[in-house]
Design an enzyme around this catalytic site. Structure first.
Site, PDB file in Angstrom:
ATOM      1  N   ARG A  66       4.043   3.992  -1.340  1.00 11.50           N
ATOM      2  CA  ARG A  66       4.298   4.672  -2.625  1.00 11.50           C
ATOM      3  C   ARG A  66       4.969   3.720  -3.616  1.00 11.50           C
ATOM      4  O   ARG A  66       4.540   3.578  -4.759  1.00 11.50           O
ATOM      5  CB  ARG A  66       5.192   5.901  -2.400  1.00 11.50           C
ATOM      6  CG  ARG A  66       4.464   7.101  -1.855  1.00 11.50           C
ATOM      7  CD  ARG A  66       5.433   8.253  -1.618  1.00 11.50           C
ATOM      8  NE  ARG A  66       6.241   7.999  -0.443  1.00 11.50           N
ATOM      9  CZ  ARG A  66       5.934   8.417   0.783  1.00 11.50           C
ATOM     10  NH1 ARG A  66       4.860   9.139   0.981  1.00 11.50           N
ATOM     11  NH2 ARG A  66       6.701   8.133   1.815  1.00 11.50           N
ATOM     12  N   ASN A  85      19.213   2.157  -5.082  1.00 13.83           N
ATOM     13  CA  ASN A  85      18.513   2.744  -6.228  1.00 13.83           C
ATOM     14  C   ASN A  85      18.463   1.716  -7.343  1.00 13.83           C
ATOM     15  O   ASN A  85      19.483   1.223  -7.782  1.00 13.83           O
ATOM     16  CB  ASN A  85      19.228   4.008  -6.701  1.00 13.83           C
ATOM     17  CG  ASN A  85      18.327   4.823  -7.606  1.00 13.83           C
ATOM     18  OD1 ASN A  85      17.809   4.311  -8.587  1.00 13.83           O
ATOM     19  ND2 ASN A  85      18.115   6.075  -7.266  1.00 13.83           N
ATOM     20  N   GLY A  88      14.859  -2.837  -1.622  1.00 15.05           N
ATOM     21  CA  GLY A  88      15.084  -1.441  -2.017  1.00 15.05           C
ATOM     22  C   GLY A  88      15.122  -0.493  -0.836  1.00 15.05           C
ATOM     23  O   GLY A  88      15.412   0.688  -1.000  1.00 15.05           O
ATOM     24  N   THR A  89      14.819  -1.018   0.354  1.00 16.18           N
ATOM     25  CA  THR A  89      14.765  -0.183   1.560  1.00 16.18           C
ATOM     26  C   THR A  89      16.091   0.540   1.801  1.00 16.18           C
ATOM     27  O   THR A  89      17.153  -0.072   1.687  1.00 16.18           O
ATOM     28  CB  THR A  89      14.457  -1.091   2.780  1.00 16.18           C
ATOM     29  OG1 THR A  89      13.249  -1.793   2.512  1.00 16.18           O
ATOM     30  CG2 THR A  89      14.327  -0.281   4.056  1.00 16.18           C
ATOM     31  N   THR A  90      16.014   1.810   2.174  1.00 18.55           N
ATOM     32  CA  THR A  90      17.233   2.578   2.472  1.00 18.55           C
ATOM     33  C   THR A  90      17.231   2.990   3.947  1.00 18.55           C
ATOM     34  O   THR A  90      16.303   2.681   4.685  1.00 18.55           O
ATOM     35  CB  THR A  90      17.319   3.839   1.596  1.00 18.55           C
ATOM     36  OG1 THR A  90      16.218   4.696   1.924  1.00 18.55           O
ATOM     37  CG2 THR A  90      17.285   3.507   0.119  1.00 18.55           C
ATOM     38  N   THR A  98      20.951   6.620  -2.236  1.00 21.67           N
ATOM     39  CA  THR A  98      21.610   6.806  -3.539  1.00 21.67           C
ATOM     40  C   THR A  98      22.762   7.801  -3.427  1.00 21.67           C
ATOM     41  O   THR A  98      23.842   7.577  -3.989  1.00 21.67           O
ATOM     42  CB  THR A  98      20.589   7.313  -4.569  1.00 21.67           C
ATOM     43  OG1 THR A  98      19.486   6.414  -4.570  1.00 21.67           O
ATOM     44  CG2 THR A  98      21.194   7.399  -5.956  1.00 21.67           C
ATOM     45  N   HIS A 112      14.651  15.223  -2.558  1.00 20.45           N
ATOM     46  CA  HIS A 112      13.538  14.261  -2.540  1.00 20.45           C
ATOM     47  C   HIS A 112      12.279  14.923  -1.978  1.00 20.45           C
ATOM     48  O   HIS A 112      12.342  15.980  -1.358  1.00 20.45           O
ATOM     49  CB  HIS A 112      13.884  13.048  -1.671  1.00 20.45           C
ATOM     50  CG  HIS A 112      14.752  12.040  -2.362  1.00 20.45           C
ATOM     51  ND1 HIS A 112      16.120  12.122  -2.355  1.00 20.45           N
ATOM     52  CD2 HIS A 112      14.438  10.940  -3.098  1.00 20.45           C
ATOM     53  CE1 HIS A 112      16.627  11.117  -3.046  1.00 20.45           C
ATOM     54  NE2 HIS A 112      15.628  10.375  -3.522  1.00 20.45           N
ATOM     55  N   ALA A 116       0.823  -1.222   0.000  1.00 21.77           N
ATOM     56  CA  ALA A 116       0.000   0.000   0.000  1.00 21.77           C
ATOM     57  C   ALA A 116       0.851   1.264   0.000  1.00 21.77           C
ATOM     58  O   ALA A 116       0.324   2.371  -0.045  1.00 21.77           O
ATOM     59  CB  ALA A 116      -0.929  -0.002   1.221  1.00 21.77           C
ATOM     60  N   LYS A 119      10.136  11.738   2.733  1.00 21.97           N
ATOM     61  CA  LYS A 119      11.285  10.834   2.891  1.00 21.97           C
ATOM     62  C   LYS A 119      11.830  10.934   4.310  1.00 21.97           C
ATOM     63  O   LYS A 119      12.033  12.030   4.833  1.00 21.97           O
ATOM     64  CB  LYS A 119      12.360  11.164   1.859  1.00 21.97           C
ATOM     65  CG  LYS A 119      13.505  10.170   1.874  1.00 21.97           C
ATOM     66  CD  LYS A 119      14.366  10.266   0.631  1.00 21.97           C
ATOM     67  CE  LYS A 119      15.552   9.325   0.692  1.00 21.97           C
ATOM     68  NZ  LYS A 119      15.171   7.907   0.775  1.00 21.97           N
TER      69      LYS A 119
END
Ligand code: NAD
Length: 268
Positions: free
Chosen positions: A12, A124, A98-100, A167, A156, A10, A160
């Site tokens: 983004r 990224n 992809g989690t940062t 990145t 960003h 759910a 965020k």
């Protein structure tokens, strides 16, 4: 056909990933996971993503769909991702992360799974950013020791939660490694007040948070008389989502190991 489940469906990125899976041949939508106790459990994930009913409902635990998927795509938060990584290792699943915003300890924990699971981990997933990393390596090798100041600037959207972006840090690492520096020693993340002039070898970071900016990164190499700027601008999350689905298809038949997008794209 690679059966893909999406954690944080759910969110983004989660909603964009539903679209991206549908658009790629060789991938099918096998499940979506929302936060435990979420009121969205039971909702059709196609409807969550705004593409219409797809007959796959969101669940609030991975265990509920353990037999349904081959690869998990996870764009959530560090502790959630680490728990999902453990689950995938235990159940013989592959994972694209992809989690940062992971701390050093969290990164070490992630790395400890490299012999237990096949994972792609990249801050990224866009093809363009990963090509940009190659360009940065070339630029840093040519300019880094020739009196050029190196600065990384990123922007960003206002939601965020981590800074600088994963990145930006990756870009800084690539540049630093190319010229024998480290971010631990040379990274500068804050300048305020009487902070004095810049030192020759520091690599500076500047962060912008505003509105709905999807993601922009510039690395500047500046000296007296000229400056070179290498810039990447993402205008849609679809670029990250497509890269993640490509990574999921790529990792589906790989042996245990920790891979990144350079591996997926054959850019090593
Ligand atoms: P978001 O807040 O919109 O989405 C995160 C989702 O995770 C939320 O829907 C939340 O409910 C869900 N979630 C939290 N805990 C959960 C749990 N235990 N189980 C299932 N779902 C859970 O955030 P976003 O903008 O989609 O970004 C998510 C992460 O992806 C961030 O770390 C961001 O920096 C990163 N990101 C990476 C790339 C890349 O290319 N690698 C690109 C964009 C964003």
């Amino acid at each position: 056909m690679t059966r893909i489940a999406i954690v944080g469906v759910a969110g983004r990125m989660g909603r964009t990933l539903v679209n991206a899976v549908e658009q790629q041949a060789g991938a099918s939508l096998a499940g979506g996971i929302v936060e435990p106790g979420s009121s969205l459990a039971g909702a059709d994930i196609g409807e969550l993503a705004g593409v219409g009913k797809r007959g796959v409902v969101a669940v609030d635990s991975l265990a509920a769909i353990v037999d349904d998927f081959d690869v998990l795509i996870d764009f959530t938060a560090p502790q959630v991702t680490l728990a999902n990584l453990a689950f995938c290792a235990e159940h013989g699943k592959r994972i694209v992360i992809g989690t940062t915003g992971m701390s050093d300890d969290e990164l070490a924990e992630l790395d400890s799974y490299r012999d237990k699971v096949a994972m792609v981990f990249a801050p990224n997933m866009s093809v363009g950013v990963n090509l940009t990393l190659k360009l940065l390596e070339t630029a840093a090798k040519a300019l880094g020791d020739e009196g050029y100041d190196i600065e990384v600037i990123e922007a960003h959207h206002r939601h965020k939660v981590d800074a600088p972006s994963g990145t930006a840090i990756k870009m800084g690492e690539v540049v630093a490694e190319s010229i024998g520096r480290t971010l631990k020693e040379h990274g500068v993340y804050e300048r305020v007040g009487q902070c004095g002039p810049r030192t020759d070898k520091e690599i500076g970071f500047a962060t912008v948070r505003a509105g709905d900016i999807v993601g922009e990164h510039t690395v500047m190499f500046a000296t007296e008389g000229e400056r070179i700027e290498i810039t990447h601008k993402a205008s849609s999350r679809m670029t990250f989502a497509k890269g993640a689905v490509r990574a999921a298809r790529w990792v589906a038949d790989k042996a245990h190991g920790r891979y990144d997008m350079q591996d997926v794209l054959g850019l090593e």
